[in-house]
Design a protein around this motif. Structure first.
Motif, PDB file in Angstrom:
ATOM      1  N   VAL A   1      48.200   2.736 -94.920  1.00  0.00           N
ATOM      2  CA  VAL A   1      49.223   2.419 -93.928  1.00  0.00           C
ATOM      3  C   VAL A   1      50.139   1.334 -94.487  1.00  0.00           C
ATOM      4  N   PHE A   2      51.436   1.559 -94.370  1.00  0.00           N
ATOM      5  CA  PHE A   2      52.431   0.544 -94.709  1.00  0.00           C
ATOM      6  C   PHE A   2      52.927  -0.016 -93.383  1.00  0.00           C
ATOM      7  N   ILE A   3      52.767  -1.323 -93.209  1.00  0.00           N
ATOM      8  CA  ILE A   3      53.062  -1.948 -91.926  1.00  0.00           C
ATOM      9  C   ILE A   3      54.209  -2.934 -92.087  1.00  0.00           C
ATOM     10  N   GLN A   4      55.244  -2.749 -91.287  1.00  0.00           N
ATOM     11  CA  GLN A   4      56.328  -3.723 -91.221  1.00  0.00           C
ATOM     12  C   GLN A   4      55.994  -4.674 -90.077  1.00  0.00           C
ATOM     13  N   ILE A   5      55.960  -5.957 -90.393  1.00  0.00           N
ATOM     14  CA  ILE A   5      55.542  -6.963 -89.418  1.00  0.00           C
ATOM     15  C   ILE A   5      56.659  -7.984 -89.228  1.00  0.00           C
ATOM     16  N   SER A   6      56.991  -8.240 -87.963  1.00  0.00           N
ATOM     17  CA  SER A   6      57.993  -9.245 -87.621  1.00  0.00           C
ATOM     18  C   SER A   6      57.293 -10.465 -87.039  1.00  0.00           C
TER      19      SER A   6
ATOM     20  N   THR B   1      64.463  -5.515 -90.624  1.00  0.00           N
ATOM     21  CA  THR B   1      64.184  -6.284 -89.411  1.00  0.00           C
ATOM     22  C   THR B   1      62.808  -6.937 -89.506  1.00  0.00           C
ATOM     23  N   ALA B   2      61.957  -6.435 -90.381  1.00  0.00           N
ATOM     24  CA  ALA B   2      60.615  -6.994 -90.551  1.00  0.00           C
ATOM     25  C   ALA B   2      60.643  -8.154 -91.539  1.00  0.00           C
ATOM     26  N   ASP B   3      59.668  -9.030 -91.394  1.00  0.00           N
ATOM     27  CA  ASP B   3      59.506 -10.145 -92.322  1.00  0.00           C
ATOM     28  C   ASP B   3      58.530  -9.803 -93.441  1.00  0.00           C
ATOM     29  N   TYR B   4      57.543  -8.974 -93.128  1.00  0.00           N
ATOM     30  CA  TYR B   4      56.511  -8.616 -94.096  1.00  0.00           C
ATOM     31  C   TYR B   4      56.363  -7.109 -94.201  1.00  0.00           C
ATOM     32  N   LEU B   5      56.026  -6.668 -95.392  1.00  0.00           N
ATOM     33  CA  LEU B   5      55.596  -5.297 -95.626  1.00  0.00           C
ATOM     34  C   LEU B   5      54.180  -5.404 -96.182  1.00  0.00           C
ATOM     35  N   VAL B   6      53.236  -4.856 -95.442  1.00  0.00           N
ATOM     36  CA  VAL B   6      51.816  -4.984 -95.779  1.00  0.00           C
ATOM     37  C   VAL B   6      51.235  -3.594 -96.006  1.00  0.00           C
ATOM     38  N   GLU B   7      50.422  -3.460 -97.038  1.00  0.00           N
ATOM     39  CA  GLU B   7      49.717  -2.202 -97.298  1.00  0.00           C
ATOM     40  C   GLU B   7      48.247  -2.392 -96.940  1.00  0.00           C
ATOM     41  N   VAL B   8      47.751  -1.474 -96.128  1.00  0.00           N
ATOM     42  CA  VAL B   8      46.366  -1.517 -95.664  1.00  0.00           C
ATOM     43  C   VAL B   8      45.700  -0.196 -96.016  1.00  0.00           C
ATOM     44  N   VAL B   9      44.451  -0.259 -96.456  1.00  0.00           N
ATOM     45  CA  VAL B   9      43.679   0.930 -96.795  1.00  0.00           C
ATOM     46  C   VAL B   9      42.391   0.906 -95.983  1.00  0.00           C
ATOM     47  N   VAL B  10      42.167   1.979 -95.204  1.00  0.00           N
ATOM     48  CA  VAL B  10      40.978   2.082 -94.347  1.00  0.00           C
ATOM     49  C   VAL B  10      40.413   3.498 -94.405  1.00  0.00           C
TER      50      VAL B  10
ATOM     51  N   GLU C   1      48.704 -15.283 -84.215  1.00  0.00           N
ATOM     52  CA  GLU C   1      49.780 -15.995 -83.534  1.00  0.00           C
ATOM     53  C   GLU C   1      51.088 -15.863 -84.311  1.00  0.00           C
ATOM     54  N   GLY C   2      52.132 -15.486 -83.595  1.00  0.00           N
ATOM     55  CA  GLY C   2      53.450 -15.373 -84.201  1.00  0.00           C
ATOM     56  C   GLY C   2      53.874 -13.954 -84.503  1.00  0.00           C
ATOM     57  N   VAL C   3      52.924 -13.018 -84.532  1.00  0.00           N
ATOM     58  CA  VAL C   3      53.280 -11.619 -84.790  1.00  0.00           C
ATOM     59  C   VAL C   3      53.937 -11.056 -83.533  1.00  0.00           C
ATOM     60  N   THR C   4      55.197 -10.625 -83.675  1.00  0.00           N
ATOM     61  CA  THR C   4      55.929 -10.110 -82.513  1.00  0.00           C
ATOM     62  C   THR C   4      56.245  -8.626 -82.608  1.00  0.00           C
ATOM     63  N   GLY C   5      56.168  -8.074 -83.806  1.00  0.00           N
ATOM     64  CA  GLY C   5      56.467  -6.663 -83.958  1.00  0.00           C
ATOM     65  C   GLY C   5      55.669  -6.049 -85.088  1.00  0.00           C
ATOM     66  N   VAL C   6      55.204  -4.822 -84.852  1.00  0.00           N
ATOM     67  CA  VAL C   6      54.433  -4.089 -85.848  1.00  0.00           C
ATOM     68  C   VAL C   6      54.930  -2.649 -85.851  1.00  0.00           C
ATOM     69  N   HIS C   7      55.298  -2.176 -87.035  1.00  0.00           N
ATOM     70  CA  HIS C   7      55.721  -0.776 -87.189  1.00  0.00           C
ATOM     71  C   HIS C   7      54.883  -0.176 -88.311  1.00  0.00           C
ATOM     72  N   SER C   8      54.093   0.832 -88.000  1.00  0.00           N
ATOM     73  CA  SER C   8      53.179   1.444 -88.967  1.00  0.00           C
ATOM     74  C   SER C   8      53.741   2.758 -89.499  1.00  0.00           C
ATOM     75  N   SER C   9      53.666   2.923 -90.818  1.00  0.00           N
ATOM     76  CA  SER C   9      54.011   4.186 -91.466  1.00  0.00           C
ATOM     77  C   SER C   9      52.786   4.643 -92.241  1.00  0.00           C
ATOM     78  N   PHE C  10      52.440   5.917 -92.103  1.00  0.00           N
ATOM     79  CA  PHE C  10      51.219   6.437 -92.699  1.00  0.00           C
ATOM     80  C   PHE C  10      51.552   7.267 -93.935  1.00  0.00           C
TER      81      PHE C  10
END
Length: 159
Positions: A67-72, A104-113, A131-140
Motif C-alpha cells: 500500500v502506498f499511503i499519502q498522509i497529510s 496535497t499530502a506531506d508524506y508518501l509511505v509504503e506499507v507491506v502487509v 496525533e496530527g494525522v488529518t488525511g490518509v489516502h491509500s493506493s494499492f
C-alpha cells in the motif's frame, strides 16, 4: 571522494550482486584482490557504500499487499514531523517514509502487509491514531512492473 572508472565499476558490480567474493569482484573489475579490498574499504568509509542487504521475496513470505499511503498533517512543525516519523519508523510494516512536496499530502509511505485485514488493523489501530494525522489516502499495488535496487552511475565524472 573522487571516483575513478574502477571505483564506478566496483559500485556497479556490487549493486548487482553484493555476495561477490573479493576475488570475484577483483576479477570482474580488473584488479588484484588486495587493491580491490582497499578500494571497497575506502568506499565504505566514505559513506558511498551505505550498507549491504539481502532482498527477500515478499510474496513467498505471505506479504501479498503493498500500500502506498499519502498522509497529510495538521501542522508543519519540526516537532510534529519528528514524532510522526519516529512512530512510523517503529512499525515493522512500514517499508519507506518519504516527506514530499508538490502534492496535497506531506508524506508518501509504503506499507507491506499480509492482506486487507492486516492493513485495516494498521490503518485504524495505529496510523490514524497518530496525533496530527488529518488525511490518509491509500493506493494499492496491483502489479509491480519494475523494482530496481541499483542507482544510475552514468552521471559520475571519472578521473
Amino acid at each position: 571522494m573522487n571516483l575513478d572508472r574502477i571505483d564506478i565499476r566496483i559500485l556497479t558490480e556490487i549493486q548487482q550482486d553484493s555476495n561477490l567474493t573479493n576475488q570475484e569482484l577483483a576479477d570482474r573489475v580488473g584488479l588484484s584482490p588486495s587493491p580491490c579490498l582497499r578500494r571497497m574499504k575506502a568506499l565504505e568509509e566514505s559513506g558511498i557504500i551505505d550498507r549491504s542487504v539481502t532482498l527477500l521475496n515478499q510474496r513467498k513470505l505471505g506479504l501479498t499487499l503493498t500500500v502506498f499511503i499519502q498522509i497529510s498533517m495538521d501542522r508543519h512543525t519540526p516537532d510534529r514531523f519528528e514524532v510522526f516519523e519516529s512512530l512510523m519508523a517503529s512499525y515493522p510494516e512500514v517499508k519507506s517514509i518519504n516527506l514530499v512536496t508538490g502534492q496535497t499530502a506531506d508524506y508518501l509511505v509504503e506499507v507491506v502487509v499480509e492482506d486487507m485485514d492486516k492493513y485495516q488493523e494498521f490503518l485504524l489501530g495505529r496510523l490514524t491514531r497518530i496525533e496530527g494525522v488529518t488525511g490518509v489516502h491509500s493506493s494499492f499495488l496491483l502489479r509491480k512492473v519494475m523494482d530496481r535496487t541499483s542507482l544510475p552511475l552514468g552521471h559520475l565524472k571519472q578521473k
